[in-house]
Design an enzyme around this catalytic site. Structure first.
Site, PDB file in Angstrom:
ATOM      1  N   ASN A 272      -8.798   1.637   8.744  1.00 55.84           N
ATOM      2  CA  ASN A 272     -10.037   1.664   9.515  1.00 55.84           C
ATOM      3  C   ASN A 272      -9.821   1.437  11.011  1.00 55.84           C
ATOM      4  OD1 ASN A 272      -9.363  -1.025   9.138  1.00 55.84           O
ATOM      5  ND2 ASN A 272     -11.481  -1.713   8.973  1.00 55.84           N
TER       6      ASN A 272
ATOM      7  N   TYR B 111       0.798  -1.226   0.000  1.00 53.79           N
ATOM      8  CA  TYR B 111       0.000   0.000   0.000  1.00 53.79           C
ATOM      9  C   TYR B 111       0.832   1.278   0.000  1.00 53.79           C
ATOM     10  CZ  TYR B 111      -3.715  -3.237   1.281  1.00 53.79           C
ATOM     11  OH  TYR B 111      -4.601  -4.282   1.291  1.00 53.79           O
TER      12      TYR B 111
ATOM     13  N   PHE C  72      -4.274  -0.954  10.020  1.00 58.52           N
ATOM     14  CA  PHE C  72      -4.964  -0.646   8.774  1.00 58.52           C
ATOM     15  C   PHE C  72      -5.776   0.629   8.978  1.00 58.52           C
ATOM     16  CE2 PHE C  72      -3.686  -4.866   7.567  1.00 58.52           C
ATOM     17  CZ  PHE C  72      -3.417  -4.690   6.214  1.00 58.52           C
TER      18      PHE C  72
ATOM     19  N   ASN D  47     -12.721   6.178   6.428  1.00 58.60           N
ATOM     20  CA  ASN D  47     -12.723   5.227   7.541  1.00 58.60           C
ATOM     21  C   ASN D  47     -11.651   5.506   8.586  1.00 58.60           C
ATOM     22  OD1 ASN D  47     -14.972   3.767   6.717  1.00 58.60           O
ATOM     23  ND2 ASN D  47     -13.754   2.506   5.333  1.00 58.60           N
TER      24      ASN D  47
ATOM     25  N   HIS E 230      -4.291   6.360  -0.912  1.00 57.42           N
ATOM     26  CA  HIS E 230      -4.802   6.385   0.465  1.00 57.42           C
ATOM     27  C   HIS E 230      -3.700   6.747   1.465  1.00 57.42           C
ATOM     28  CE1 HIS E 230      -8.559   5.896   2.390  1.00 57.42           C
ATOM     29  NE2 HIS E 230      -8.533   4.616   2.686  1.00 57.42           N
TER      30      HIS E 230
END
Length: 194
Positions: A70, A17, A68, A116, A22
């Site tokens: 969220n 990621y 993560f 989130n 994000h």
């Protein structure tokens, strides 16, 4: 003069990621740490990468949660609780779908807007939404059903350059925030055209 004691850059963990849209908030904190000559180090107590910097004589903690997205509130809450940092003393940098690449804005308070990471932070701060945000534009795919793939995708080179350019300006504006005040930092950053 700023009252901010904690600057957070939201991200998803791991190499998979690292270069996705994000993670724009983390890119900002990484650049701020680099400019300040600090090294972000893993700290399991706070579920993230942390550093301590001095910005115009003020002691500030930097944090990139290693949870993560969220679950970002777990990391932010752990560090804020330990150091007794109030929500209004926190700046959270995050990707913003509703702004184009090359645009970034400071904001105080507000909802989570479907993000989130912000949603979990608000929950872990006892539903207090009164923290500062640095919204880093990544653009929108145009279809709400494509949002997840979009934010977890890598920006094309032209967009990535715009995002990196506005992050550099956001770092300079952050220095102004600590040297002067939020109004001047906002004016500078909000006037910038990447």
């Amino acid at each position: 003069m700023s009252n901010i004691k904690l600057i957070v850059g939201l991200a998803n963990p791991g190499d998979k990621y690292a270069q996705t849209r994000h993670n724009a908030g983390a890119w900002y904190v990484q650049e701020l740490a680099r400019v300040c000559g600090a090294t972000l180090v893993a700290d399991s107590k706070y579920y993230g990468l942390t550093a301590r910097v001095t910005l115009h004589g003020k002691d500030v903690r930097l944090l990139i949660p290693s949870t993560f997205m969220n679950l970002s509130g777990k990391s932010v809450g752990a560090l804020a609780n330990f150091f007794r940092i109030e929500p209004e003393e926190i700046l959270v940098a995050h990707d913003e779908l509703d702004m184009q690449p090359g645009v970034a804005k400071f904001k105080l308070g507000g909802g989570h807007g479907g993000h989130n990471g912000l949603k979990d932070i608000i929950a872990k701060l006892a539903n207090n939404k009164g923290f500062y945000r640095l919204r880093i534009g990544i653009g929108h795919p145009g279809d709400k059903n494509q949002v997840s793939n979009y934010v977890l995708g890598k920006a094309p080179a032209s967009e990535q350059t715009l995002i990196e350019t506005v992050i550099d300006e956001a770092v300079r504006s952050t220095e102004l925030l600590f040297n002067e005040d939020m109004a001047k930092a906002m004016h500078r950053l909000h006037s910038f055209k990447g």
